[in-house]
Design an enzyme around this catalytic site. Structure first.
Site, mmCIF file in Angstrom:
data_model
loop_
_atom_site.group_PDB
_atom_site.id
_atom_site.type_symbol
_atom_site.label_atom_id
_atom_site.label_comp_id
_atom_site.label_asym_id
_atom_site.label_seq_id
_atom_site.Cartn_x
_atom_site.Cartn_y
_atom_site.Cartn_z
ATOM 1 N N ARG A 125 0.827 -1.218 0.000
ATOM 2 C CA ARG A 125 0.000 0.000 0.000
ATOM 3 C C ARG A 125 0.857 1.262 0.000
ATOM 4 O O ARG A 125 0.540 2.233 -0.693
ATOM 5 C CB ARG A 125 -0.922 -0.008 1.228
ATOM 6 C CG ARG A 125 -1.914 1.143 1.293
ATOM 7 C CD ARG A 125 -2.943 1.055 0.186
ATOM 8 N NE ARG A 125 -2.618 1.845 -0.985
ATOM 9 C CZ ARG A 125 -3.136 1.647 -2.178
ATOM 10 N NH1 ARG A 125 -3.986 0.648 -2.397
ATOM 11 N NH2 ARG A 125 -2.796 2.404 -3.193
ATOM 12 N N LYS B 268 0.970 25.044 -3.668
ATOM 13 C CA LYS B 268 -0.203 24.348 -3.126
ATOM 14 C C LYS B 268 0.048 22.845 -3.180
ATOM 15 O O LYS B 268 -0.460 22.121 -4.032
ATOM 16 C CB LYS B 268 -1.454 24.740 -3.901
ATOM 17 C CG LYS B 268 -1.809 26.216 -3.750
ATOM 18 C CD LYS B 268 -2.973 26.615 -4.638
ATOM 19 C CE LYS B 268 -3.250 28.111 -4.519
ATOM 20 N NZ LYS B 268 -4.324 28.568 -5.425
ATOM 21 N N LYS C 155 2.969 40.873 -3.389
ATOM 22 C CA LYS C 155 1.521 40.956 -3.549
ATOM 23 C C LYS C 155 1.030 42.252 -2.915
ATOM 24 O O LYS C 155 1.819 43.078 -2.439
ATOM 25 C CB LYS C 155 0.850 39.736 -2.924
ATOM 26 C CG LYS C 155 1.300 38.415 -3.559
ATOM 27 C CD LYS C 155 0.459 37.255 -3.086
ATOM 28 C CE LYS C 155 0.855 35.970 -3.785
ATOM 29 N NZ LYS C 155 -0.052 34.844 -3.484
ATOM 30 N N GLU D 160 2.945 40.778 -8.511
ATOM 31 C CA GLU D 160 1.556 40.478 -8.858
ATOM 32 C C GLU D 160 0.750 41.771 -8.923
ATOM 33 O O GLU D 160 0.803 42.594 -8.010
ATOM 34 C CB GLU D 160 0.945 39.546 -7.816
ATOM 35 C CG GLU D 160 -0.517 39.211 -8.059
ATOM 36 C CD GLU D 160 -1.112 38.343 -6.957
ATOM 37 O OE1 GLU D 160 -0.678 37.188 -6.849
ATOM 38 O OE2 GLU D 160 -1.970 38.833 -6.215
ATOM 39 N N ASP E 11 -3.036 38.825 -12.363
ATOM 40 C CA ASP E 11 -3.915 37.983 -11.559
ATOM 41 C C ASP E 11 -5.384 38.293 -11.846
ATOM 42 O O ASP E 11 -5.839 39.430 -11.652
ATOM 43 C CB ASP E 11 -3.614 38.199 -10.077
ATOM 44 C CG ASP E 11 -4.403 37.248 -9.188
ATOM 45 O OD1 ASP E 11 -4.465 36.050 -9.513
ATOM 46 O OD2 ASP E 11 -4.955 37.713 -8.174
#
Length: 287
Positions: free
Chosen positions: A108, A141, A173, A202, A223
């Site tokens: 597994r 992420k 940002k 950004e 963005d």
């Protein structure tokens, strides 16, 4: 073209996943495998075939020797393919030969690593092949601890790597700009503090574009721009400062990718590559 803003993750070594393998073993076998240990004898042997059950891109095989060593398994791994190999249903990836008990105990964990990383590589491959003139970028992420493996899987599939971590490259940002007082001040402060490091800026509207270009970052990130604003921004950046790289993010849909694909060398960052992953169907068939 280098597929990454900083040094891309083109390979992984045991130090990148040894701790994860150790944690996986502690999680899955805290006191042995009571089912296997009850039913099978330690002297029973087998041959197990690692087999693709669907189309995709293979990734993660480097984990296998580490897993065998960590478990002390009396098993030999015979590798048929390498990471990056295209898979179709029925493709044999390799075989394990040796102790049946050891194979059952690691099955597994082995599959979790390879199915997960192959799923990411497959995600990246599908998008990169459909839009070859775009730089399909990953994001941060990722599951904690899996960052380097996930980015390696993206690269293996044909995608590109954004910064590996917060130390590699600056990304300004709105909060950073607000602290500095202006876009130009923010870029200059970070540049002075970190000479030699790339800076990405950004922006979220055309009203910021002139100052963004004047501040001369390495990358300008558009963005959540509309298609029409994206086109205007790309035209102005290429005209006024062609050395600045351009990246788009936010709400990237298939239609948006088709629209962006008419431009050359535009980066598109997609958290989807790593945070929405379906395990690739790979099995370990024990004979």
């Amino acid at each position: 073209m280098i597929r990454g803003y900083t040094t891309p993750v083109t390979e992984i070594s045991e130090k990148d996943f040894e701790a994860l393998v150790t944690l996986a073993l502690e999680e899955d076998l805290p006191a042995g495998d009571i089912t296997t240990d009850s039913l099978f004898n330690s002297n029973e042997n087998c041959k197990a075939v690692l087999l693709a059950k669907e189309e995709g891109v293979l990734c993660g095989l480097a984990v296998l020797p580490c897993l065998i060593r960590k478990t002390g398994a009396d098993v030999k791994w015979n590798q048929t393919l390498s990471d990056g190999a295209p898979l179709s249903k029925g493709t044999i990836i390799g075989t394990l030969e040796g102790s049946l008990v050891d194979v059952l105990k690691m099955e597994r964990i082995l599959l979790n690593f390879i199915q997960y990383l192959s799923g990411i590589a497959t995600n990246a491959s599908k998008v990169a092949k459909e839009f070859p003139n775009l730089l399909i970028l990953d994001t941060r992420k990722t599951l904690p601890g899996y960052r380097k493996l996930a980015k390696y899987a993206v690269y293996t599939g044909g995608g590109a790597n954004h910064r590996l971590n917060l130390s590699e490259m600056a990304m300004l940002k709105d909060n950073h700009v607000a602290k500095a007082g202006s876009i130009q001040s923010a870029v200059q402060i970070v540049r002075n503090a970190n000479p030699g490091k790339k800076i990405e800026l950004e922006i979220d509207g055309l009203s910021q574009l002139s100052e963004a270009i004047a501040s001369n970052p390495d990358i300008i990130l558009l963005d959540n721009f509309s298609d029409s604003d994206t086109e205007k921004a790309i035209e102005l950046i290429k005209e006024q400062s062609p050395k600045i790289r351009i990246e788009c993010s936010g709400g990237i849909t298939p239609d948006k990718l088709k629209f962006l694909s008419k431009f050359q060398d535009i980066g598109v960052s997609m958290g989807y590559l790593t945070h929405t992953v379906k395990f690739l169907d790979i099995s370990l068939d024990i004979k």
